[in-house]
Design an enzyme around this catalytic site. Structure first.
Site, PDB file in Angstrom:
ATOM      1  N   LYS A  79       0.851  -1.196   0.000  1.00 45.72           N
ATOM      2  CA  LYS A  79       0.000   0.000   0.000  1.00 45.72           C
ATOM      3  C   LYS A  79       0.885   1.243   0.000  1.00 45.72           C
ATOM      4  O   LYS A  79       1.925   1.274   0.672  1.00 45.72           O
ATOM      5  CB  LYS A  79      -0.906  -0.034   1.233  1.00 45.72           C
ATOM      6  CG  LYS A  79      -1.986   1.045   1.268  1.00 45.72           C
ATOM      7  CD  LYS A  79      -2.887   0.870   2.503  1.00 45.72           C
ATOM      8  CE  LYS A  79      -3.987   1.908   2.583  1.00 45.72           C
ATOM      9  NZ  LYS A  79      -4.853   1.727   3.766  1.00 45.72           N
ATOM     10  N   SER A 154      -9.805   1.752   3.006  1.00 49.97           N
ATOM     11  CA  SER A 154      -8.948   2.557   2.156  1.00 49.97           C
ATOM     12  C   SER A 154      -7.915   1.746   1.374  1.00 49.97           C
ATOM     13  O   SER A 154      -7.352   2.254   0.419  1.00 49.97           O
ATOM     14  CB  SER A 154      -8.224   3.589   3.009  1.00 49.97           C
ATOM     15  OG  SER A 154      -7.326   2.941   3.898  1.00 49.97           O
ATOM     16  N   SER A 178      -9.924  -0.654   7.079  1.00 48.01           N
ATOM     17  CA  SER A 178      -9.325  -0.432   5.763  1.00 48.01           C
ATOM     18  C   SER A 178      -8.665  -1.647   5.120  1.00 48.01           C
ATOM     19  O   SER A 178      -8.336  -1.605   3.948  1.00 48.01           O
ATOM     20  CB  SER A 178      -8.313   0.709   5.838  1.00 48.01           C
ATOM     21  OG  SER A 178      -8.989   1.940   5.894  1.00 48.01           O
TER      22      SER A 178
END
Ligand code: ZN
Lengths: 482, 477
Positions: A79, A154, A178
């Protein structure tokens, strides 16, 4: 079957047995990553050169007969809020559009040392704030199951990349769901570890007391293999726990007889029928496998969402204050003086959702409001912790939906932030209490979109979650993917 | 009307730990710009602070030395504000649970003892430094000082004059140096003060409105600033005005304070507990251990010197201000010298020569034992006081034993009466007029003759013996 559809452990075995070289796998997966980036926007950066270099090193070691770890040579992605030395780390924000950290995150280093091959950095909601991956400066991410739908946020890029076979596994970060939410929406498996199990060093902070890094992969076994690498004590993170960690691979036992599962009814309030049906079916399945399932009540859940948005926004308002245009990242071009530079840089560099949270958090911490908001939220936090402690005195696992619905349409909730926030009702409590939670694919609902079952356990009980998910995946196919 | 000043001081002292408070960078003054910093102390994204345990130990020591209670459950908080020298845009400090609280420092002003309360001592990180004069239309930043550990020592508003403030600061500085937690070098900015001043009519209980002077970096600035503020407040009140609560800056060059911001513009720092750091839990054993490590503190030592050695207050204070001086003094006594003689020599010729040579007591070329030996040689009459001054000078140059120097320079005192008598006879022979004067009952003839004898003996004749023999001689005339 093309190799990108294999699990991380499967491809690792092939590399180890010299059926295929790590370099060949890396080249193939880099092209898969490029394809995924084009089709879904799941990647911000594809790191072809790094991948080939790391894969070659693995091949050399294998040729020399070295005994590498169980995931050596496996291509993965990180990420974009987790630092990678000299590789763009943007947090999905204009503010860090050009930021290349001069250091690796703890987890980045651990995975590199284990011979894992970095193929790219995945897209995300700006500074990890969002539930739909629609707030990234680098464009929204599409759900690989249906491009009209959001992948969840997210860590939307991380989940979409795995679902689209664009990486064998990825790292995400979970502050209020997330990892689990996008895993649920994309039909993959993702675990948020206990707070303090995985070092946050190098994870760009959103809400320091809630953030935790975890793996997203095709199944529980792969998650366990990644956990074995990333979950370790790190003296660079004061909140990282200096305790023994179990061998998560060894905990993958296909036996959950006698496992006691609590199902809090509050987690089903407002859930869609298709989600309820899928979750109930999965609970029945677990029962058939020998688990004891009982309904319980967790009334404090009603306050979790408010407490979460106050605490996370308060911490974020402070954590994100360093992006002021002085030292790195974006700086406004034209300004009159110092405060004008601050003002323009932050107005232009942050997106709307980030600004909203900074304002919310700044307000909650302001003198005169602190007691009513931040302090109150911390009190709720203790109540939630106590409630979980009581449940886990009697039960091994709590089961619930991850999200009240399947993946919604892109653009559907962007105009109504509060509606977007309320969806996080099932996931935020685990972060508030610091306990682990996993999302396991458990069916398909409306428009054949994936549904995730959330399992939560007491602190340090990742092994129980992984074992339960593993056993469930031995008798179900929902995780088999696209 | 008669006014009384009310003064409180916040002292920021840099701790002299080897490394910074939250990273492993060297804690060193100076150095090439931006060379003593790293991703942690410059607050780069994703980095985290790790508390240096030594900082906690040092702060607790300071707290114990200032008679504070130690908070066994303490925590760190974020103080949020924007400024380019603060790379995270928050300073990690302590808000409601400081490490140390409720202490005091005893001072002595004009022979009167006074107790000044210490409200709290907390730990925090220092910020970087802006440089405004390197480039014409922008400022540059040096982050070397970022993350240097500080303690902030907050006093109660217990001081009533600049003189008391001066004593408080001197005592505080002496304590910090004694316990070896800060070098207190003001010229390097390792001690900085915020000073709160208000005035009220004598006899009034309520405090007046206070002004705060931030970041005063010299003691003399603090004292001049206090006097300036006291006068400024009184003038405002006398003119029927109202003192504004505000933050001011002391301009040392101009000798005035200027307004920085009013109460309305005061920052809201939005303190909240630092989530990246765990609470600081302190065990009783640790407090006990640190307590045992504390040396005898300067004011206690001073009182002991007065009582045990019978030194005057001035001497006792001077000798105990620096621990190194007191240590040396005590070694000289341990080697057999009398306290008063040791004190006189240290505060007299030795300090004078040290000043000339810009020398610290730690750097003296001779030992305490050598000084004690020299004092013993005076006591035994081997050398005169006058000759001893030459010996000391020589000890600074050669570091030789005083006995050797006396031998080398031929400074040994002549005590032999027959030897001295022969000099006296020569002097009387050469000065017939003085004898006549004496017989005529005129003037201080003895004094003159003694001077002549001493001169002729090149200062080596024992003056007491000369005195006795001359008087005997004259009596027989
Ligand atoms: Zn540093």
């Amino acid at each position: 079957m093309s190799i990108e559809k294999l699990t991380a452990l499967e491809i690792a075995a092939k590399i180890k047995n010299k059926e295929i070289s790590a370099t060949e796998v890396a080249k193939h997966m880099v092209s898969q990553a490029v394809k995924t980036k084009e089709e879904t926007g799941a990647y911000i950066t594809v790191t072809e050169d790094v991948a080939i270099e790391q894969a070659k090193a693995v091949d050399e070691k294998i040729a020399n007969g070295a005994d590498l770890g169980p995931l050596a040579g496996v291509p993965f992605a990180i990420k974009d809020n987790i630092c990678t030395k000299d590789i763009l780390t943007t947090c999905g924000s204009k503010m860090l559009y050009n930021f290349e950290p001069p250091y690796d995150a703890f987890v980045t280093k651990r995975l590199a040392d284990s011979g894992c091959v970095l193929i790219g950095k995945t897209n995300m909601d700006e500074f990890a704030m969002g539930s739909s991956n629609e707030t990234s400066y680098f464009g929204e991410v599409k759900n690989p199951h249906n491009h009209d739908c959001v992948p969840g946020g997210s860590s939307g890029g991380s989940a979409a990349a795995v679902a689209a076979n664009g990486a064998y596994f990825t790292l995400g970060s979970d502050t209020g769901g997330s990892i689990r939410l996008p895993a649920s929406f994309c039909g993959v498996t993702g675990i948020k570890p206990t707070y303090g199990m995985v070092s946050r060093f190098g994870l760009v902070a959103f809400a320091s007391s809630l953030d935790q890094i975890g793996p997203i992969a095709k199944d529980a076994a792969d998650c366990a293999a990644v956990m074995n690498i990333i979950s370790a004590y790190d003296n660079m993170d004061s909140t990282c726990l200096d305790i023994e960690r179990p061998d998560y691979m060894k905990s993958l036992e296909n036996n959950i007889k006698g496992l006691k599962i609590a199902v809090p009814k509050e987690y089903f309030n407002g859930a869609d029928e298709d989600v309820k049906t899928a979750i109930n079916a999965s609970l029945k399945q677990l029962e058939e496998m020998g688990a004891i399932v009982e309904e319980v009540s967790l009334p404090v859940t009603d306050y979790a969402l408010a407490a979460y948005y106050i605490i996370s926004s308060a911490e974020a308002s402070s954590n994100l204050a360093r992006y002021d245009g002085v030292k790195y990242g974006y700086r406004a071009e034209n300004f009159d003086n110092l405060s004008d530079m601050y003002f323009k840089t932050r107005c232009e560099g942050f997106g709307d959702e980030v600004k909203r949270r900074i304002m919310l958090g700044t307000y909650a911490l302001s003198s005169g409001y602190y007691d009513a908001y931040y302090k109150k939220a911390q009190q709720v936090r203790s109540l939630i912790k106590d409630a979980f402690t009581n449940i886990f005195a009697k039960y091994d696992v709590i089961a619930s939906p991850v999200y009240p619905t399947v993946a919604f349409k892109r653009g559907e909730k962007t105009s109504d932030p509060v509606k977007m926030y309320t969806g996080d009702i099932c996931t935020v409590s685990a972060n508030i209490a610091g306990i682990p939670g996993i999302s396991v694919p458990c069916g398909f609902g409306k428009d054949n979109m994936p549904i995730g079952l959330q399992l939560m356990a007491n602190a340090f009980k990742e092994d129980v979650l992984l074992k339960t998910a593993f056993a469930y995946q031995q008798v179900t196919d929902f995780h088999k993917g696209i | 009307m008669n006014y009384e000043a009310v003064i409180g001081i916040e002292v920021h002292a840099e701790l002299s730990t080897d490394t910074k408070i939250y990273c492993s960078c060297a804690n060193k003054f100076g150095g090439e710009i931006n060379t003593h910093c790293c991703p942690v102390c410059t607050g780069m994204p994703g980095t985290l602070p790790v508390l240096n345990g030594k900082v906690v130990d040092y702060a607790i020591k300071a707290g114990l030395a200032m008679n504070c209670d130690i908070n066994k459950n303490s925590k760190q908080d974020r103080k949020n504000y924007f400024y380019p020298d603060l790379p995270k845009a928050y300073q990690i400090s302590q808000f409601d649970l400081p490490l140390c609280k409720d202490g005091y420092i005893d001072i002595t002003v004009d022979g009167e003892k006074k107790r000044i309360g210490v409200t709290r001592i907390h730990i925090e990180e220092d910020a970087g430094k802006l440089m405004h004069d390197v480039t014409p239309d922008s400022s540059l930043i040096d982050y070397n000082r970022c993350g240097v550990p500080l303690i902030e020592i907050v006093s109660e508003p217990d001081m009533r004059s600049a003189k008391e403030a001066e004593e408080y600061l001197n005592t505080l500085k002496a304590i910090l140096q004694y316990i070896n937690v800060s070098d207190c070098k003001m010229q390097e900015g390792s001690l900085r003060c915020d000073v709160n001043v208000s005035v009220r009519p004598v006899g009034q209980k309520e405090y007046g409105v206070r002004s705060e002077m931030k970041n005063v970096s010299t003691f003399s600035g603090v004292l001049r600033g206090i006097d300036y503020e006291i006068n400024r407040h009184i003038e405002i009140l006398e003119a029927g005005g109202v003192v504004e609560q505000e933050t001011r800056r002391w301009d040392d060059g101009k000798g005035i304070s200027v307004s920085l911001r009013s109460k309305e513009d005061a920052h809201d720092y939005r303190y909240f507990p630092e989530p990246d750091l765990m609470p600081i839990i302190i065990a009783d054993e640790k407090i006990e251990k640190l307590k045992n490590e504390l040396p005898e503190l300067p004011h206690i030592k001073r009182d002991r010197y007065m009582e045990q050695y019978g030194l005057p207050e001035y001497d006792a204070t001077q000798l105990t201000t620096l621990k190194a001086t007191a240590d040396f003094f005590e070694l000289v006594i341990a080697a057999g010298a009398s306290p008063k003689a040791a004190s006189n020599w240290i505060m007299g010729d030795i300090w004078r020569i040290m000043n000339e040579k810009y020398m610290l007591i730690e750097d003296l070329p001779f030992s305490a034992k050598q000084l004690a030996d020299m004092i013993a040689l005076i006591d035994s009459g081997t050398i005169s006081n006058t000759a001893a001054k030459q010996v000391i000078e020589n000890m600074f140059e050669t570091a030789k034993d005083p006995a050797v120097i006396i031998e080398d320079l031929g400074l040994k005192q002549v005590n032999d009466e027959s030897e001295i008598l022969s000099i006296i006879d020569t002097v009387i022979e050469q000065n017939p007029k003085s004898i006549e004067d004496f017989k005529g009952g005129k003037g201080n003839v003895a004094g003159f003759l003694i001077g002549q004898v001493m001169r002729m003996s090149k200062g080596k004749a024992n003056p007491q013996t000369v005195n006795k023999l001359i008087n005997e001689k004259l009596a027989k005339l």
